[in-house]
Design a protein around this motif. Sequence first.
Motif, PDB file in Angstrom:
ATOM      1  N   PHE A  19       0.840  -1.173   0.000  1.00 13.02           N
ATOM      2  CA  PHE A  19       0.000   0.000   0.000  1.00 13.02           C
ATOM      3  C   PHE A  19       0.891   1.245   0.000  1.00 13.02           C
ATOM      4  CE2 PHE A  19      -2.834  -3.236   1.309  1.00 13.02           C
ATOM      5  CZ  PHE A  19      -4.128  -2.783   1.118  1.00 13.02           C
ATOM      6  N   THR A  20       0.592   2.185  -0.881  1.00 14.83           N
ATOM      7  CA  THR A  20       1.343   3.432  -0.952  1.00 14.83           C
ATOM      8  C   THR A  20       0.373   4.597  -0.763  1.00 14.83           C
ATOM      9  OG1 THR A  20       2.911   2.455  -2.516  1.00 14.83           O
ATOM     10  CG2 THR A  20       2.864   4.864  -2.357  1.00 14.83           C
ATOM     11  N   THR A  21       0.680   5.480   0.170  1.00 11.98           N
ATOM     12  CA  THR A  21      -0.170   6.636   0.437  1.00 11.98           C
ATOM     13  C   THR A  21       0.385   7.860  -0.280  1.00 11.98           C
ATOM     14  OG1 THR A  21      -0.760   5.751   2.617  1.00 11.98           O
ATOM     15  CG2 THR A  21      -1.173   8.094   2.232  1.00 11.98           C
ATOM     16  N   VAL A  22      -0.482   8.566  -1.012  1.00 13.35           N
ATOM     17  CA  VAL A  22      -0.092   9.742  -1.775  1.00 13.35           C
ATOM     18  C   VAL A  22      -1.012  10.898  -1.392  1.00 13.35           C
ATOM     19  CG1 VAL A  22       0.264  10.724  -4.065  1.00 13.35           C
ATOM     20  CG2 VAL A  22       0.621   8.262  -3.695  1.00 13.35           C
ATOM     21  N   ARG A  23      -0.418  12.072  -1.109  1.00 14.06           N
ATOM     22  CA  ARG A  23      -1.195  13.262  -0.770  1.00 14.06           C
ATOM     23  C   ARG A  23      -0.942  14.334  -1.834  1.00 14.06           C
ATOM     24  NH1 ARG A  23      -3.282  13.108   4.443  1.00 14.06           N
ATOM     25  NH2 ARG A  23      -3.835  15.297   4.176  1.00 14.06           N
ATOM     26  N   GLN A  24      -2.001  14.868  -2.379  1.00 17.21           N
ATOM     27  CA  GLN A  24      -1.923  15.909  -3.393  1.00 17.21           C
ATOM     28  C   GLN A  24      -2.932  17.013  -3.076  1.00 17.21           C
ATOM     29  OE1 GLN A  24       1.066  14.708  -4.779  1.00 17.21           O
ATOM     30  NE2 GLN A  24       0.296  15.541  -6.701  1.00 17.21           N
ATOM     31  N   LYS A  25      -2.738  18.148  -3.739  1.00 12.38           N
ATOM     32  CA  LYS A  25      -3.664  19.270  -3.573  1.00 12.38           C
ATOM     33  C   LYS A  25      -4.609  19.335  -4.768  1.00 12.38           C
ATOM     34  CE  LYS A  25      -0.300  21.994  -0.948  1.00 12.38           C
ATOM     35  NZ  LYS A  25       0.500  23.243  -0.904  1.00 12.38           N
ATOM     36  N   SER A  26      -5.762  19.919  -4.524  1.00  6.73           N
ATOM     37  CA  SER A  26      -6.742  20.061  -5.594  1.00  6.73           C
ATOM     38  C   SER A  26      -6.146  20.858  -6.748  1.00  6.73           C
ATOM     39  CB  SER A  26      -7.995  20.769  -5.060  1.00  6.73           C
ATOM     40  OG  SER A  26      -8.947  20.931  -6.077  1.00  6.73           O
ATOM     41  N   GLY A  27      -6.366  20.376  -7.985  1.00  6.73           N
ATOM     42  CA  GLY A  27      -5.830  21.034  -9.174  1.00  6.73           C
ATOM     43  C   GLY A  27      -4.508  20.460  -9.633  1.00  6.73           C
ATOM     44  N   GLU A  28      -3.827  19.706  -8.785  1.00  2.00           N
ATOM     45  CA  GLU A  28      -2.543  19.109  -9.161  1.00  2.00           C
ATOM     46  C   GLU A  28      -2.768  17.779  -9.884  1.00  2.00           C
ATOM     47  OE1 GLU A  28       0.337  20.884  -5.620  1.00  2.00           O
ATOM     48  OE2 GLU A  28      -0.350  18.793  -5.532  1.00  2.00           O
ATOM     49  N   ASN A  29      -1.654  17.176 -10.297  1.00  2.00           N
ATOM     50  CA  ASN A  29      -1.693  15.884 -10.976  1.00  2.00           C
ATOM     51  C   ASN A  29      -1.079  14.812 -10.078  1.00  2.00           C
ATOM     52  OD1 ASN A  29      -2.558  17.460 -13.137  1.00  2.00           O
ATOM     53  ND2 ASN A  29      -0.536  17.483 -14.121  1.00  2.00           N
ATOM     54  N   VAL A  30      -1.441  13.560 -10.329  1.00  2.00           N
ATOM     55  CA  VAL A  30      -0.852  12.445  -9.607  1.00  2.00           C
ATOM     56  C   VAL A  30      -0.488  11.362 -10.620  1.00  2.00           C
ATOM     57  CG1 VAL A  30      -3.052  11.263  -9.174  1.00  2.00           C
ATOM     58  CG2 VAL A  30      -1.103  10.851  -7.665  1.00  2.00           C
ATOM     59  N   THR A  31       0.654  10.726 -10.399  1.00  2.00           N
ATOM     60  CA  THR A  31       1.122   9.657 -11.280  1.00  2.00           C
ATOM     61  C   THR A  31       1.221   8.368 -10.479  1.00  2.00           C
ATOM     62  OG1 THR A  31       2.353  11.193 -12.696  1.00  2.00           O
ATOM     63  CG2 THR A  31       2.969   8.877 -12.792  1.00  2.00           C
TER      64      THR A  31
END
Length: 212
Positions: A19-31
Amino acid sequence: MILLCWSLLSLCLSTSAEFTTVRQKSGENVTLECSFTKCQRSNNKTTDMYLYHNLEEKKEVLYYYTDHESEKITPRKGYSGRVGKKGSLENNTVTIRNLTVDDSGLYTCVYDEVTCNVYILVVSDLLHEESPERENNLGLLLIIFAICSISIIAIMFFILLIVPRVKQWISRRKARNDPQGSNDYVYEVMTKNGLRPVAAPEQLSPSRNGYD
């Protein structure tokens, strides 16, 4: 929400994926990386891959199919124009652009019904506070993940340490209740320790004339 809980429990019991946890902000991209060759339960060949998103309900993000001569990539409703991929089917990265808080949740890369990669994505909105229900959902997701991890460790500890001791205790108790079995158990222990039981003295049979 119930579907999410069942999905997490099923993943914990049926997959060895990390399991990998990723935190991003609204409007950004995630890979997100989807790798079939790194999957411990993978076969030698695969023909398709699904990327699923699961929070309050399970839905497809992307379907990727190839027959090694042509390939087909189909973003699902709600992700068309926001999803792109790089790499081959066996090793690729999927990018989701213009994230919103609704994109938060559990993402799984599934090859031929085998889950190989699992991500927990948390998207925060700086302009609007997240609803208490969504915060509770994400918090519960992380709690369930922690419980699953602890449960797996406890089960492994039980299997490796407790079960052999229980079997040994049952064998000893059975040997005490069965005299013949007890003698066989003692003989087996002595044999393992390199010892041999002392033979019982032979009884002398009376002579034909009735004399010793």
